[in-house]
Scaffold this motif. Structure first.
Motif, short mmCIF file in Angstrom:
data_model
loop_
_atom_site.label_atom_id
_atom_site.label_comp_id
_atom_site.label_asym_id
_atom_site.label_seq_id
_atom_site.Cartn_x
_atom_site.Cartn_y
_atom_site.Cartn_z
N VAL A 139 0.84 -1.21 0.00
CA VAL A 139 0.00 0.00 0.00
C VAL A 139 0.87 1.26 0.00
O VAL A 139 0.61 2.21 -0.73
CB VAL A 139 -0.98 0.00 1.20
CG1 VAL A 139 -1.60 1.36 1.41
CG2 VAL A 139 -2.06 -1.04 0.97
N MET A 140 1.91 1.27 0.82
CA MET A 140 2.80 2.44 0.85
C MET A 140 3.51 2.62 -0.48
O MET A 140 3.66 3.76 -0.95
CB MET A 140 3.79 2.33 2.01
CG MET A 140 3.17 2.53 3.37
SD MET A 140 2.19 4.05 3.56
CE MET A 140 3.43 5.32 3.30
N ARG A 171 1.86 6.33 -7.08
CA ARG A 171 0.65 6.91 -7.67
C ARG A 171 0.40 8.34 -7.22
O ARG A 171 0.02 9.19 -8.02
CB ARG A 171 -0.56 6.03 -7.30
CG ARG A 171 -1.86 6.52 -7.92
CD ARG A 171 -3.04 5.76 -7.38
NE ARG A 171 -3.27 6.17 -5.99
CZ ARG A 171 -4.14 5.59 -5.19
NH1 ARG A 171 -4.85 4.56 -5.61
NH2 ARG A 171 -4.31 6.02 -3.96
N ASP A 172 0.62 8.61 -5.94
CA ASP A 172 0.29 9.92 -5.38
C ASP A 172 1.50 10.79 -5.09
O ASP A 172 1.41 11.77 -4.37
CB ASP A 172 -0.54 9.75 -4.10
CG ASP A 172 -1.90 9.14 -4.37
OD1 ASP A 172 -2.37 9.21 -5.52
OD2 ASP A 172 -2.49 8.59 -3.44
N ARG A 173 2.65 10.46 -5.65
CA ARG A 173 3.88 11.18 -5.28
C ARG A 173 3.81 12.66 -5.61
O ARG A 173 4.43 13.47 -4.94
CB ARG A 173 5.09 10.53 -5.89
CG ARG A 173 5.24 10.73 -7.37
CD ARG A 173 6.53 10.11 -7.89
NE ARG A 173 6.54 10.16 -9.35
CZ ARG A 173 6.13 9.19 -10.13
NH1 ARG A 173 5.71 8.06 -9.59
NH2 ARG A 173 6.13 9.33 -11.43
N ARG A 181 4.11 19.44 -1.17
CA ARG A 181 5.13 19.03 -0.18
C ARG A 181 5.56 20.21 0.66
O ARG A 181 5.55 21.34 0.22
CB ARG A 181 6.33 18.43 -0.90
CG ARG A 181 5.98 17.13 -1.61
CD ARG A 181 7.19 16.36 -2.02
NE ARG A 181 6.80 15.17 -2.74
CZ ARG A 181 6.62 13.99 -2.18
NH1 ARG A 181 6.80 13.84 -0.90
NH2 ARG A 181 6.26 12.95 -2.89
N VAL A 182 5.97 19.93 1.89
CA VAL A 182 6.46 20.98 2.79
C VAL A 182 7.97 21.12 2.68
O VAL A 182 8.65 20.25 2.21
CB VAL A 182 6.09 20.70 4.27
CG1 VAL A 182 4.60 20.80 4.43
CG2 VAL A 182 6.59 19.34 4.72
#
Length: 108
Positions: free
Chosen positions: A93-94, A100-102, A107-108
């Motif tokens: 899952v990770m 897929r969601d990178r 991003r901070v």
């Protein structure tokens, strides 16, 4: 104070606990129903603490942490019942989210 457990250790501990009873694990369908029940209890606690529906003065104080623990227990039971390695499932899952969601979120 108990030490942290890996997912595999959690699965082993739950299996040892369930294994001491003749009834063993519930059926997968029953475990999914129990999972829905526990999720409802978590939702109720979150609603009471953060939502628009506070508890009545005579209702006992609940615990979001314990409700999350209940969910983890039932998820572990379901995984054990179906011979699913939660460590492998979580890793998959990770990997999915990291590919897929990178670029989906800022991003901070």
């Amino acid at each position: 104070m108990r030490v942290a457990r890996t997912l595999r250790e959690m699965q082993t501990e739950v299996d040892a606990y369930i294994g001491q009873f003749r009834e063993g694990y519930f059926s997968p369908m029953t475990l999914v129903v129990r999972l829905a029940e526990e999720l409802g209890e978590l939702a109720r606690e979150v609603n009471h603490q953060f939502g628009e529906k506070p508890k009545k003065p005579d209702e006992p104080e609940g615990s979001i942490a314990l409700e999350l623990g209940d969910l983890m227990f039932v998820i572990t039971c379901l995984a054990n019942r179906l011979n699913i390695d939660l460590d492998q499932a979580f890793t998959a899952v990770m990997d999915k989210f990291q590919t897929r969601d990178r670029d989906r979120w800022t991003r901070v």
